[in-house]
Write a protein that holds these residues in place. Structure first.
Motif, PDB file in Angstrom:
ATOM      1  N   GLY A  79      19.793  37.429   8.971  1.00  0.00           N
ATOM      2  CA  GLY A  79      19.955  36.459  10.039  1.00  0.00           C
ATOM      3  C   GLY A  79      20.872  35.300   9.711  1.00  0.00           C
ATOM      4  N   ARG A  80      21.728  35.496   8.719  1.00  0.00           N
ATOM      5  CA  ARG A  80      22.655  34.427   8.349  1.00  0.00           C
ATOM      6  C   ARG A  80      24.080  34.946   8.385  1.00  0.00           C
ATOM      7  NH1 ARG A  80      19.930  33.628   3.036  1.00  0.00           N
ATOM      8  NH2 ARG A  80      22.065  33.462   2.341  1.00  0.00           N
ATOM      9  N   TYR A  81      24.999  34.003   8.517  1.00  0.00           N
ATOM     10  CA  TYR A  81      26.423  34.326   8.525  1.00  0.00           C
ATOM     11  C   TYR A  81      27.098  33.386   7.537  1.00  0.00           C
ATOM     12  CZ  TYR A  81      31.107  35.372  10.159  1.00  0.00           C
ATOM     13  OH  TYR A  81      32.410  35.777  10.221  1.00  0.00           O
ATOM     14  N   LEU A  82      27.878  33.948   6.633  1.00  0.00           N
ATOM     15  CA  LEU A  82      28.626  33.168   5.649  1.00  0.00           C
ATOM     16  C   LEU A  82      30.068  33.641   5.618  1.00  0.00           C
ATOM     17  CD1 LEU A  82      26.150  33.333   2.629  1.00  0.00           C
ATOM     18  CD2 LEU A  82      26.484  31.413   4.181  1.00  0.00           C
ATOM     19  N   ALA A  83      30.985  32.698   5.538  1.00  0.00           N
ATOM     20  CA  ALA A  83      32.400  33.035   5.395  1.00  0.00           C
ATOM     21  C   ALA A  83      33.101  31.865   4.726  1.00  0.00           C
ATOM     22  CB  ALA A  83      33.042  33.326   6.742  1.00  0.00           C
ATOM     23  N   ASP A  84      34.164  32.177   4.038  1.00  0.00           N
ATOM     24  CA  ASP A  84      34.984  31.150   3.410  1.00  0.00           C
ATOM     25  C   ASP A  84      36.358  31.133   4.059  1.00  0.00           C
ATOM     26  OD1 ASP A  84      33.060  30.333   1.589  1.00  0.00           O
ATOM     27  OD2 ASP A  84      33.710  31.739   0.047  1.00  0.00           O
ATOM     28  N   VAL A  85      36.922  29.946   4.178  1.00  0.00           N
ATOM     29  CA  VAL A  85      38.267  29.755   4.719  1.00  0.00           C
ATOM     30  C   VAL A  85      39.096  29.116   3.622  1.00  0.00           C
ATOM     31  CG1 VAL A  85      39.645  28.563   6.470  1.00  0.00           C
ATOM     32  CG2 VAL A  85      37.384  29.491   7.071  1.00  0.00           C
ATOM     33  N   ARG A  86      40.212  29.735   3.297  1.00  0.00           N
ATOM     34  CA  ARG A  86      41.066  29.213   2.228  1.00  0.00           C
ATOM     35  C   ARG A  86      41.728  27.910   2.659  1.00  0.00           C
ATOM     36  NH1 ARG A  86      45.236  33.437   0.410  1.00  0.00           N
ATOM     37  NH2 ARG A  86      45.771  33.093   2.565  1.00  0.00           N
ATOM     38  N   SER A  87      41.571  26.899   1.843  1.00  0.00           N
ATOM     39  CA  SER A  87      42.175  25.603   2.166  1.00  0.00           C
ATOM     40  C   SER A  87      43.702  25.676   2.102  1.00  0.00           C
ATOM     41  CB  SER A  87      41.653  24.510   1.225  1.00  0.00           C
ATOM     42  OG  SER A  87      41.995  24.795  -0.113  1.00  0.00           O
ATOM     43  N   GLN A  88      44.236  26.635   1.338  1.00  0.00           N
ATOM     44  CA  GLN A  88      45.688  26.776   1.213  1.00  0.00           C
ATOM     45  C   GLN A  88      46.349  27.183   2.529  1.00  0.00           C
ATOM     46  OE1 GLN A  88      43.391  28.235  -0.670  1.00  0.00           O
ATOM     47  NE2 GLN A  88      43.837  27.948  -2.822  1.00  0.00           N
ATOM     48  N   THR A  89      45.624  27.913   3.379  1.00  0.00           N
ATOM     49  CA  THR A  89      46.217  28.367   4.639  1.00  0.00           C
ATOM     50  C   THR A  89      45.658  27.626   5.851  1.00  0.00           C
ATOM     51  OG1 THR A  89      44.597  30.154   4.858  1.00  0.00           O
ATOM     52  CG2 THR A  89      46.705  30.696   3.798  1.00  0.00           C
ATOM     53  N   PHE A  90      44.596  26.849   5.661  1.00  0.00           N
ATOM     54  CA  PHE A  90      43.987  26.165   6.797  1.00  0.00           C
ATOM     55  C   PHE A  90      44.728  24.873   7.106  1.00  0.00           C
ATOM     56  CE2 PHE A  90      41.050  23.010   8.558  1.00  0.00           C
ATOM     57  CZ  PHE A  90      40.743  23.643   9.751  1.00  0.00           C
ATOM     58  N   ARG A  91      45.261  24.786   8.325  1.00  0.00           N
ATOM     59  CA  ARG A  91      45.902  23.574   8.828  1.00  0.00           C
ATOM     60  C   ARG A  91      45.443  23.385  10.274  1.00  0.00           C
ATOM     61  NH1 ARG A  91      46.292  23.252   4.364  1.00  0.00           N
ATOM     62  NH2 ARG A  91      48.083  23.317   3.001  1.00  0.00           N
ATOM     63  N   ALA A  92      44.640  22.366  10.480  1.00  0.00           N
ATOM     64  CA  ALA A  92      44.126  22.110  11.826  1.00  0.00           C
ATOM     65  C   ALA A  92      45.274  21.765  12.764  1.00  0.00           C
ATOM     66  CB  ALA A  92      43.124  20.964  11.784  1.00  0.00           C
ATOM     67  N   ARG A  93      45.194  22.312  13.965  1.00  0.00           N
ATOM     68  CA  ARG A  93      46.155  21.984  15.021  1.00  0.00           C
ATOM     69  C   ARG A  93      45.510  22.290  16.363  1.00  0.00           C
ATOM     70  NH1 ARG A  93      49.166  27.329  13.293  1.00  0.00           N
ATOM     71  NH2 ARG A  93      49.148  28.380  15.309  1.00  0.00           N
ATOM     72  N   ASP A  94      46.051  21.704  17.414  1.00  0.00           N
ATOM     73  CA  ASP A  94      45.435  21.817  18.740  1.00  0.00           C
ATOM     74  C   ASP A  94      45.349  23.248  19.257  1.00  0.00           C
ATOM     75  OD1 ASP A  94      45.092  19.085  18.805  1.00  0.00           O
ATOM     76  OD2 ASP A  94      46.876  18.713  20.015  1.00  0.00           O
ATOM     77  N   ASP A  95      46.290  24.094  18.863  1.00  0.00           N
ATOM     78  CA  ASP A  95      46.330  25.454  19.404  1.00  0.00           C
ATOM     79  C   ASP A  95      45.841  26.509  18.412  1.00  0.00           C
ATOM     80  OD1 ASP A  95      48.472  25.335  17.650  1.00  0.00           O
ATOM     81  OD2 ASP A  95      49.823  26.458  18.943  1.00  0.00           O
ATOM     82  N   LEU A  96      44.957  26.094  17.492  1.00  0.00           N
ATOM     83  CA  LEU A  96      44.385  27.030  16.518  1.00  0.00           C
ATOM     84  C   LEU A  96      42.870  26.908  16.540  1.00  0.00           C
ATOM     85  CD1 LEU A  96      44.550  29.032  14.083  1.00  0.00           C
ATOM     86  CD2 LEU A  96      44.645  26.997  12.613  1.00  0.00           C
ATOM     87  N   ASP A  97      42.194  28.036  16.689  1.00  0.00           N
ATOM     88  CA  ASP A  97      40.739  28.085  16.618  1.00  0.00           C
ATOM     89  C   ASP A  97      40.314  29.004  15.492  1.00  0.00           C
ATOM     90  OD1 ASP A  97      40.696  26.463  18.861  1.00  0.00           O
ATOM     91  OD2 ASP A  97      39.404  27.794  20.030  1.00  0.00           O
ATOM     92  N   MET A  98      39.131  28.733  14.980  1.00  0.00           N
ATOM     93  CA  MET A  98      38.508  29.590  13.987  1.00  0.00           C
ATOM     94  C   MET A  98      37.490  30.450  14.739  1.00  0.00           C
ATOM     95  SD  MET A  98      40.123  28.341  11.487  1.00  0.00           S
ATOM     96  CE  MET A  98      39.384  29.342  10.206  1.00  0.00           C
ATOM     97  N   LEU A  99      37.525  31.747  14.509  1.00  0.00           N
ATOM     98  CA  LEU A  99      36.576  32.659  15.140  1.00  0.00           C
ATOM     99  C   LEU A  99      35.806  33.383  14.048  1.00  0.00           C
ATOM    100  CD1 LEU A  99      35.316  34.108  17.567  1.00  0.00           C
ATOM    101  CD2 LEU A  99      37.222  35.736  17.461  1.00  0.00           C
ATOM    102  N   PHE A 100      34.524  33.106  13.994  1.00  0.00           N
ATOM    103  CA  PHE A 100      33.629  33.787  13.070  1.00  0.00           C
ATOM    104  C   PHE A 100      32.836  34.774  13.907  1.00  0.00           C
ATOM    105  CE2 PHE A 100      34.534  29.559  11.542  1.00  0.00           C
ATOM    106  CZ  PHE A 100      34.966  29.799  10.236  1.00  0.00           C
ATOM    107  N   VAL A 101      32.855  36.031  13.517  1.00  0.00           N
ATOM    108  CA  VAL A 101      32.247  37.063  14.356  1.00  0.00           C
ATOM    109  C   VAL A 101      31.397  38.012  13.517  1.00  0.00           C
ATOM    110  CG1 VAL A 101      34.321  38.521  14.301  1.00  0.00           C
ATOM    111  CG2 VAL A 101      32.727  38.780  16.160  1.00  0.00           C
TER     112      VAL A 101
END
Length: 175
Positions: A79-101
């Protein structure tokens, strides 16, 4: 290795399953909107973008980084969900969403998803860990009130939320 880290064990088919989950998301959204949504995939994922959504007849796009986990993993089964996002490629911007599925492998369907604007994700995650990764941890329980619950969606809700996000991106775009 801790139980929380076992989801990181990459079998030879992990990349194949991840790509299949991306195509499942894309196909589900196209079908759910009867073709109103269109989806493009990246040839190379070096910018942290897996899918790019747009509404038919509109130039506005929503880039999406997809992180998928399968129902066959022990963490998802608990019943849990875990994921990692690499800080090297993560750049927040208005037209980018993160989708965890979370994908139900047996039914070949989306169990649960979280669609989070990248700016919100960047504000809500702590500093990257020692390996340069941001950790996303959420409950798969529908009645959970964890910090990610406002972004939790069922499979059928995902396409409509993407359409709503496209409208938000369009309104925020400079004219």
């Amino acid at each position: 290795m801790t139980e929380d880290e076992d989801y990181l064990d990459k079998s030879p088919s992990a990349a194949q399953m991840g790509k299949a989950a991306e195509y499942l998301v894309a196909a589900s959204c196209i079908l759910a909107t009867q073709g109103e949504l269109n989806v493009s995939t990246a040839q190379v994922d070096n910018q942290g973008v897996d899918l790019v959504f747009h509404r038919q007849g509109s130039p506005v796009t929503l880039a999406v980084q997809v992180k998928s986990r399968m129902s066959t993993t022990s963490v998802v089964q608990k019943g849990r969900y875990l994921a990692d996002v690499r800080s090297q490629t993560f750049r927040a911007r208005d037209d980018l969403d993160m989708l965890f599925v979370a994908v139900d492998v047996e039914r070949r369907a989306i169990m649960t998803a979280w669609l989070i604007p990248s700016g919100v994700f960047g504000e809500m995650v702590s500093e990257p860990n020692g390996k340069g990764k941001y950790r996303f941890a959420a409950s798969l329980k529908p009645d959970s009130k964890d910090r990610w619950s406002p972004y939790r969606l069922t499979g059928p809700e995902l396409a409509q939320r993407i359409l709503a996000r496209l409208s938000e991106v369009e309104k925020a775009a400079p004219r």
